[in-house]
Every structure is written in C-alpha cells, then in structure tokens.
Design a protein around this motif. Sequence first.
Motif, PDB file in Angstrom:
ATOM      1  N   UNK A  16       0.837  -1.207   0.000  1.00  0.00           N
ATOM      2  CA  UNK A  16       0.000   0.000   0.000  1.00  0.00           C
ATOM      3  C   UNK A  16       0.868   1.252   0.000  1.00  0.00           C
ATOM      4  N   UNK A  17       0.405   2.297  -0.656  1.00  0.00           N
ATOM      5  CA  UNK A  17       1.157   3.555  -0.616  1.00  0.00           C
ATOM      6  C   UNK A  17       0.976   4.269   0.726  1.00  0.00           C
ATOM      7  N   UNK A  18       1.816   5.222   0.985  1.00  0.00           N
ATOM      8  CA  UNK A  18       1.732   6.029   2.203  1.00  0.00           C
ATOM      9  C   UNK A  18       1.966   7.481   1.842  1.00  0.00           C
ATOM     10  N   UNK A  19       1.397   8.387   2.623  1.00  0.00           N
ATOM     11  CA  UNK A  19       1.663   9.815   2.444  1.00  0.00           C
ATOM     12  C   UNK A  19       2.651  10.244   3.515  1.00  0.00           C
ATOM     13  N   UNK A  20       3.788  10.744   3.071  1.00  0.00           N
ATOM     14  CA  UNK A  20       4.817  11.234   3.992  1.00  0.00           C
ATOM     15  C   UNK A  20       4.787  12.756   4.008  1.00  0.00           C
ATOM     16  N   UNK A  21       4.638  13.328   5.205  1.00  0.00           N
ATOM     17  CA  UNK A  21       4.579  14.771   5.347  1.00  0.00           C
ATOM     18  C   UNK A  21       5.811  15.316   6.059  1.00  0.00           C
ATOM     19  N   UNK A  22       6.137  16.552   5.760  1.00  0.00           N
ATOM     20  CA  UNK A  22       7.242  17.233   6.445  1.00  0.00           C
ATOM     21  C   UNK A  22       6.652  18.002   7.618  1.00  0.00           C
TER      22      UNK A  22
ATOM     23  N   UNK B 194       2.572   7.247   8.058  1.00  0.00           N
ATOM     24  CA  UNK B 194       1.645   7.679   7.049  1.00  0.00           C
ATOM     25  C   UNK B 194       0.709   8.722   7.667  1.00  0.00           C
ATOM     26  N   UNK B 195       0.384   9.791   6.924  1.00  0.00           N
ATOM     27  CA  UNK B 195      -0.504  10.811   7.467  1.00  0.00           C
ATOM     28  C   UNK B 195      -1.876  10.787   6.801  1.00  0.00           C
ATOM     29  N   UNK B 196      -2.265   9.613   6.268  1.00  0.00           N
ATOM     30  CA  UNK B 196      -3.637   9.527   5.799  1.00  0.00           C
ATOM     31  C   UNK B 196      -3.903   8.716   4.558  1.00  0.00           C
TER      32      UNK B 196
ATOM     33  N   UNK C  40       2.341  26.681   5.066  1.00  0.00           N
ATOM     34  CA  UNK C  40       2.666  26.741   3.645  1.00  0.00           C
ATOM     35  C   UNK C  40       4.093  26.276   3.382  1.00  0.00           C
ATOM     36  N   UNK C  41       4.969  26.488   4.358  1.00  0.00           N
ATOM     37  CA  UNK C  41       6.381  26.159   4.163  1.00  0.00           C
ATOM     38  C   UNK C  41       6.673  24.673   4.236  1.00  0.00           C
ATOM     39  N   UNK C  42       5.692  23.877   4.647  1.00  0.00           N
ATOM     40  CA  UNK C  42       5.863  22.424   4.673  1.00  0.00           C
ATOM     41  C   UNK C  42       4.751  21.736   3.882  1.00  0.00           C
ATOM     42  N   UNK C  43       4.134  22.465   2.964  1.00  0.00           N
ATOM     43  CA  UNK C  43       3.050  21.889   2.172  1.00  0.00           C
ATOM     44  C   UNK C  43       3.593  20.851   1.188  1.00  0.00           C
ATOM     45  N   UNK C  44       2.833  19.800   1.024  1.00  0.00           N
ATOM     46  CA  UNK C  44       3.192  18.791   0.043  1.00  0.00           C
ATOM     47  C   UNK C  44       3.512  17.456   0.667  1.00  0.00           C
ATOM     48  N   UNK C  45       2.578  16.493   0.532  1.00  0.00           N
ATOM     49  CA  UNK C  45       2.808  15.139   1.014  1.00  0.00           C
ATOM     50  C   UNK C  45       3.292  14.258  -0.126  1.00  0.00           C
ATOM     51  N   UNK C  46       4.309  13.453   0.129  1.00  0.00           N
ATOM     52  CA  UNK C  46       4.885  12.578  -0.894  1.00  0.00           C
ATOM     53  C   UNK C  46       4.211  11.209  -0.813  1.00  0.00           C
ATOM     54  N   UNK C  47       3.675  10.737  -1.921  1.00  0.00           N
ATOM     55  CA  UNK C  47       3.060   9.416  -1.970  1.00  0.00           C
ATOM     56  C   UNK C  47       4.166   8.388  -2.189  1.00  0.00           C
ATOM     57  N   UNK C  48       4.521   7.682  -1.130  1.00  0.00           N
ATOM     58  CA  UNK C  48       5.628   6.734  -1.186  1.00  0.00           C
ATOM     59  C   UNK C  48       5.140   5.318  -1.456  1.00  0.00           C
TER      60      UNK C  48
END
Length: 364
Positions: A128-134, A146-148, A286-294
């Motif tokens: 399964x994929x995961x969302x990685x957030x900063x 994973x954040x969701x 805004x400075x940490x926007x963007x989750x990477x789908x790993x």
Amino acid sequence: MTKPVRIALDAMGGDHGPEVIVPGAALALDRRPDMEFIFFGDEAQIRPHLDALPKLAAVSTLHHTSVAVRMDDKPSQALRAGRRESSMWLSIDAVKKNHADAAVSAGNTGALMAMAKTCLRMMPNIDRPAIAGIWPTIRGRSIVLDVGASIGADAKHLVHLAIMGAAMARIVLGVERPTVGLLNIGVEEIKGIEEVKSASRLLRQIALPDLDYLGFVEGGDIGRGVADVVVTEGFAGNIALKTAEGTANQMAKYLRDELGRDFMSKIGYFFARRAFAALKAKMDPRNVNGGVLLGLEGVVIKSHGGADVVGTAVAIEIGYTIARHQLLGRIRAALARSHDGQAWPPKISTADEEKPAQAAQSGI
C-alpha cells in the motif's frame, strides 16, 4: 548541462485551480530555474494565467481537458467516470510514460491515491502507498508517515514505512543515517498494540544500516524533533496532523486576540514584531506543504486543497527535490537490502519475543 526536472501539474485540482497553480509554478521556477512544466486542464481557464507569465510559459506545455475530478468524488467514482480524460489522471499518466519526472495535485486525496496506485503500480514488496509529510519541529523538520493514505498497518507495513521514510529523510533533511521512531502510547516496550510492538522488534532485529531505530516515541515527541522520521499508520497519523494544525491555529488566534487587547499590548507587539514575524514563519504551514506518496513506481505529490501560491510552490519544489535526487532508486535499494534474499517478514527471534515479557515481570 543538467537535464531539467519536468513537473506535471493537475491545474484543476484544489480549491482555487489555475489561479493558484499557475503562479505557484512561476514562483517555484524562480527558485529552481532547471524545471519545466506540463499543465493539464481547461485551456480557457489556464491560458490567461500562463500568458501573463512569459518566463513560465517559455518552459511549459499545456494539454487541454475539460474533465476534472471533484473534491467530493469518491475514489471509485473518479476511477470509473472518464478517468483517462481528467487532469488528475493525465498528470499521473505523464509520469508513467516518462513525459514527466513528478506529478503534483491539490485535488481529492482519495481519488489521487486510487489513480496513482492504479496507473503507476506499487513497488515490489510494497502493498500500500503512504503519504509522507514534512513536520516542523523545535529542532528543524521531521518526516512523518503515514498521514492519511490508508487505515491500519501490520508489522511488515510499518517496517516498510520506516525504510521509505528514512530514504526520504536522507534527501529532504540531508541526514545520512536518519533516526526513526515508532509512534505509540508510551515509550515502554510493553505498551501499544501488537502490530506496533512486533514492528519494533523487527526493526531492532534486522538492524538496517540505513537508519537508526530509536524505539517508541509519543505524540508530544513529534514536535520536539526527537526522531528524524516518525512512523505510524494512516488513521493515527492523520489525526496527529489535523490536531497539530488545529492547535497551531488556536494558539495563533489566542496570540492575535491578546496582542490587540489594549494599548500596552499593542505597544509590546510593536517592539517585539520581528520576533513575532519569525515565529509566524516557523509555524506557517505553507512552508511544509506537500505530502509525498511513497511506495509507488513514480513520484506523486499531494498539495493541500486550500494551498495558496506560496504553498503550491513549496509542493512543486518537493517534487523537484524528490525527482532530482532519485528517491525511488534509493527506496528500491533500501528495500532490497532489508529483504536480502530472506523470507519476509523474518521470524522474530526467541530472545526478542521474550524481552517484553521479561520487562513486564521486572516491573519496568
């Protein structure tokens, strides 16, 4: 000359569409001149914004489609209803066909996950994929995953999250051997659900050279920056993320109210305004926007649906960094080293199984 990184943009995604996506790309281009863009969406809406930015237009192509995934679409609906014609699908498909190095969308998260998994497929050994957030912390930044993306996780999936998160941390945070913690309800080995405890024992047993496993961390440890990478399943991770965002907004509201409460408070703000500006910058989501789908065979970035121009630029720059430093290759190599021809997951040794029981008997 270094080959430019090409970013595919779902120009119709999010709350604001082209009026934010296009200038966001222009801002990212100012910071990272070695980029090119492919915009997917309604040409009538995109073209005026693109023509107003000649520097961006010179390194961009525009592919028209009148189909856009709605924010309230269910993933199954998005996949069925003209999926190969939507701006979201086409941006992901551009990555699959090697027309782009990364795709960025602020659209429906569930639909994006479903389309990315269907179009790009999963990496070997990843289910399964995961969302990685900063995550901004007292020490700087951490990676949380994973954040969701999905709810629930067994020990195998949690270990894979640790491996992928560590690979991302080496690129994004510049840490050669990132520290990794498993999110739990306490730091003691006997606490938590069995899946988390099993993942902890596995991480200690396989002793991966690419990461430094610290053990369990609690929710309050995330903001302290105790670990470079914090691993959890998507349900808890998303709650943690939304709670942190809500708390930050709550504290900002309290601060604004108190600073404007009376004349002396306003005077105090005047003299401390530089400190408050620095604080605002550190807490600015805004400075940490963007989750990477790993876990996917391609780079896909999920931007916040309500992101403005600055937030959009940051999400695009994350896609640039991930693609430029070849994160996918690093993850594949790390996964191969972790498996190394052995059955997966490896059987936990008897000694490792006995440790929690011994701790409980000793009253630790």
